[in-house]
Scaffold this active site. Structure first.
Site, mmCIF file in Angstrom:
data_model
loop_
_atom_site.group_PDB
_atom_site.id
_atom_site.type_symbol
_atom_site.label_atom_id
_atom_site.label_comp_id
_atom_site.label_asym_id
_atom_site.label_seq_id
_atom_site.Cartn_x
_atom_site.Cartn_y
_atom_site.Cartn_z
ATOM 1 C CG ASP A 39 -1.990 -1.032 1.185
ATOM 2 O OD1 ASP A 39 -2.311 -1.501 0.079
ATOM 3 O OD2 ASP A 39 -2.514 -1.386 2.258
ATOM 4 C CE1 TYR A 67 3.780 -6.368 4.554
ATOM 5 C CE2 TYR A 67 3.107 -8.572 5.209
ATOM 6 C CZ TYR A 67 3.265 -7.611 4.231
ATOM 7 O OH TYR A 67 2.897 -7.888 2.941
ATOM 8 C CG ASP A 81 -4.670 2.883 5.706
ATOM 9 O OD1 ASP A 81 -5.322 3.949 5.627
ATOM 10 O OD2 ASP A 81 -4.252 2.289 4.701
ATOM 11 N NE ARG A 173 -4.879 -1.906 3.756
ATOM 12 C CZ ARG A 173 -5.901 -1.966 2.892
ATOM 13 N NH1 ARG A 173 -7.006 -1.274 3.129
ATOM 14 N NH2 ARG A 173 -5.821 -2.704 1.806
#
Length: 284
Positions: A39, A67, A81, A173
């Protein structure tokens, strides 16, 4: 121009397609593509396939990822987000570090996840994010995902930092959305950094403005985890022209590296009914 993979440390605020376009210009590549979207808000490991390396991209898209992220409790947004519009607020005062750890632990393993509306998945021929921007929300079928590790690194209410090892196709997310729902106050993702994509880590990465100076990882190294079979000299031309050759009797199932007598990577194929069926053939 070298064929292979260049790993970029993607900056915040750019799309993955923007990064690809910049790399293509900087290296004057004929073909260029990424092996897993990040993203715009996210940073970190973005492997870029160059020229013949684009033929290997399909074998890298399946790789697991790691991540590091941060979330804020008590806030929900339409995009899940910090770049989205706030859709709700709640008091997270009762949430403790122990509560968060328990919610994290409940997500480890094989789970079902509903993808975000703001995603590139399609519904009726349109991207979900296109429908979302038009104010339309549709039911999305849950998808099977796998979380191998989800750990709380620190908790400074209402903010928390975590690390996650997950299967491809996992939306971090959406994971934060579900964690927020589990602790009862909602949550949104405020930062995300990919530190690993398969065999590639931040140690392999260069910043975007240094793309022309980065090391292009050759295909033979990129696909080194696949089992290999070596062909005799007489078969090399057959492989490079896509003509079938006999498969070794002991050839394992699944994708194989087809190597020339000199160890050069000629193709990726698989044994099928006594022959090698080619999945990708690489130009010498």
């Amino acid at each position: 121009m070298q064929d292979g993979i260049l790993v970029i440390d993607k900056p915040r605020g750019m799309t993955s397609a923007d990064v690809v376009a910049r790399v293509k210009r900087a290296l004057r590549a004929r073909r260029c593509g990424h092996t897993g979207t990040l993203d715009p808000m996210a940073t970190g490991v973005l492997p870029i396939a160059l020229d013949e390396g684009t033929k290997a991209a399909a074998f890298l898209l399946r790789d697991d990822k790691t991540y590091e992220g941060e979330l804020e409790l008590g806030v929900t947004t339409d995009t899940l987000d910090a770049e989205g519009a706030v859709t709700g607020r709640a008091d997270p005062g009762d949430v403790s570090a122990e509560t968060l750890r328990a919610a994290f632990a409940a997500w480890v393993g094989d789970r079902e996840q509903i993808p975000p509306m703001y995603s590139a998945l399609k519904h009726g021929g349109k991207r979900l994010y296109e429908l979302a921007r038009a104010g339309v929300e549709v039911d999305r079928p849950a998808r099977r995902i796998r979380i191998d590790r989800l750990e709380l690194q620190w908790f400074r209410p209402p903010h928390a930092r975590f690390v996650v090892d997950c299967q491809k196709g996992t939306y971090v997310r959406a994971l934060v959305r579900d964690i927020g729902a589990a602790v009862g106050c909602g949550a949104t993702l405020t930062s995300l950094r990919r530190t690993r994509a398969g065999r590639f880590t931040l140690a392999d990465a260069v910043t975007l403005h240094r793309a022309a100076e980065g090391r292009v990882i050759p295909l033979a190294e990129v696909l080194a985890d696949l089992p290999a079979v070596t062909v005799v000299p007489e078969c090399r031309a057959d492989v490079q022209h896509g003509r079938p050759i006999p498969a070794p009797q002991a050839a394992p199932a699944g994708p194989l590296r087809i190597l020339g007598p000199d160890g050069a990577l000629l193709a990726v194929g698989e044994a099928d009914a006594g022959k090698i069926r080619y999945l990708r053939v690489f130009l010498g």
